[in-house]
Design a protein around this motif. Structure first.
Motif, mmCIF file in Angstrom:
data_model
loop_
_atom_site.group_PDB
_atom_site.id
_atom_site.type_symbol
_atom_site.label_atom_id
_atom_site.label_comp_id
_atom_site.label_asym_id
_atom_site.label_seq_id
_atom_site.Cartn_x
_atom_site.Cartn_y
_atom_site.Cartn_z
ATOM 1 N N LEU A 34 0.825 -1.211 0.000
ATOM 2 C CA LEU A 34 0.000 0.000 0.000
ATOM 3 C C LEU A 34 0.858 1.259 0.000
ATOM 4 C CD1 LEU A 34 -2.938 -0.953 2.376
ATOM 5 C CD2 LEU A 34 -3.006 -0.656 -0.106
ATOM 6 N N LEU A 35 1.923 1.248 0.790
ATOM 7 C CA LEU A 35 2.833 2.401 0.804
ATOM 8 C C LEU A 35 3.489 2.606 -0.560
ATOM 9 C CD1 LEU A 35 4.537 2.014 4.290
ATOM 10 C CD2 LEU A 35 2.990 3.837 3.560
ATOM 11 N N ALA A 36 3.892 1.522 -1.186
ATOM 12 C CA ALA A 36 4.522 1.616 -2.506
ATOM 13 C C ALA A 36 3.549 2.182 -3.534
ATOM 14 C CB ALA A 36 5.021 0.243 -2.953
ATOM 15 N N SER A 37 2.285 1.801 -3.427
ATOM 16 C CA SER A 37 1.301 2.280 -4.399
ATOM 17 C C SER A 37 1.007 3.766 -4.240
ATOM 18 C CB SER A 37 0.002 1.480 -4.279
ATOM 19 O OG SER A 37 -0.663 1.775 -3.067
ATOM 20 N N GLN A 38 1.322 4.344 -3.077
ATOM 21 C CA GLN A 38 1.045 5.754 -2.817
ATOM 22 C C GLN A 38 2.219 6.671 -3.160
ATOM 23 O OE1 GLN A 38 -0.029 5.641 1.298
ATOM 24 N NE2 GLN A 38 -1.949 4.579 0.909
ATOM 25 N N GLN A 39 3.349 6.101 -3.537
ATOM 26 C CA GLN A 39 4.532 6.908 -3.842
ATOM 27 C C GLN A 39 4.371 7.598 -5.193
ATOM 28 O OE1 GLN A 39 7.030 7.423 -1.589
ATOM 29 N NE2 GLN A 39 5.570 6.309 -0.331
ATOM 30 N N PRO A 40 4.769 8.864 -5.288
ATOM 31 C CA PRO A 40 4.676 9.562 -6.571
ATOM 32 C C PRO A 40 5.607 8.915 -7.595
ATOM 33 C CG PRO A 40 5.573 11.008 -4.849
ATOM 34 C CD PRO A 40 5.282 9.678 -4.232
ATOM 35 N N GLY A 41 5.131 8.854 -8.814
ATOM 36 C CA GLY A 41 5.951 8.308 -9.891
ATOM 37 C C GLY A 41 5.972 6.790 -9.948
ATOM 38 N N ARG A 42 5.379 6.145 -8.983
ATOM 39 C CA ARG A 42 5.261 4.684 -8.950
ATOM 40 C C ARG A 42 6.612 3.965 -9.029
ATOM 41 N NH1 ARG A 42 0.131 3.037 -7.801
ATOM 42 N NH2 ARG A 42 0.329 1.221 -9.104
ATOM 43 N N GLN A 43 7.710 4.641 -8.617
ATOM 44 C CA GLN A 43 9.032 4.007 -8.645
ATOM 45 C C GLN A 43 9.117 2.843 -7.670
ATOM 46 O OE1 GLN A 43 11.629 7.279 -7.903
ATOM 47 N NE2 GLN A 43 11.671 7.920 -10.045
ATOM 48 N N ALA A 44 8.480 2.972 -6.524
ATOM 49 C CA ALA A 44 8.506 1.891 -5.539
ATOM 50 C C ALA A 44 7.794 0.662 -6.086
ATOM 51 C CB ALA A 44 7.866 2.348 -4.235
#
Length: 130
Positions: free
Chosen positions: A33-43
């Motif tokens: 969920l945290l990765a999906s909220q990161q700008p640019g979807r780099q995570a």
């Protein structure tokens, strides 16, 4: 005296306790969920290489014995997080510009099975409560 062999056999450690497995599944869901909220979807891009392992972990947790409601519920929450995280991701190996292939389409049968196992009729009530 010699110590008794671990439950897993010679050279293997004891399997993690149920509470540890459920906690690990919850942590994985939070990470997704945290990765999906990161700008640019780099995570999310960094996690794409691990999606096969993530799908396998979710399936095995959802397929745990029927009395293990907390692990099944954690698996279903992690499955939801996995879908949120990878919903727009394309399979880097199979996608082309002419024919984009969603990453999760490869794991569709495995993920559907995880949902069926997690919500089977004999344990759906306790799992939904957990």
């Amino acid at each position: 005296e010699d110590e008794p062999e671990p439950a897993g056999g010679p050279g293997q450690a004891h399997p993690p306790r149920l509470s540890t497995r459920a906690f690990a599944m919850e942590c994985l869901g939070e990470l997704l969920l945290l990765a999906s909220q990161q700008p640019g979807r780099q995570a999310t891009s960094a996690l794409v290489a691990q999606v096969e392992l993530i799908a396998k972990l979710v399936f095995f947790a959802a397929d745990s014995p029927r009395e293990v409601h907390t692990l099944k519920a954690a698996a279903l929450r992690t499955l939801r997080a996995m879908i949120v995280c990878f919903r727009e991701a394309l399979d880097p190996a199979m996608s082309t510009e002419e024919m984009p292939l969603p990453l999760l389409s490869i794991y569709k049968a495995q993920l559907n099975s995880a949902v069926r196992q997690g919500l089977s009729l004999d344990n759906a009530g306790p799992v939904l409560e957990a």
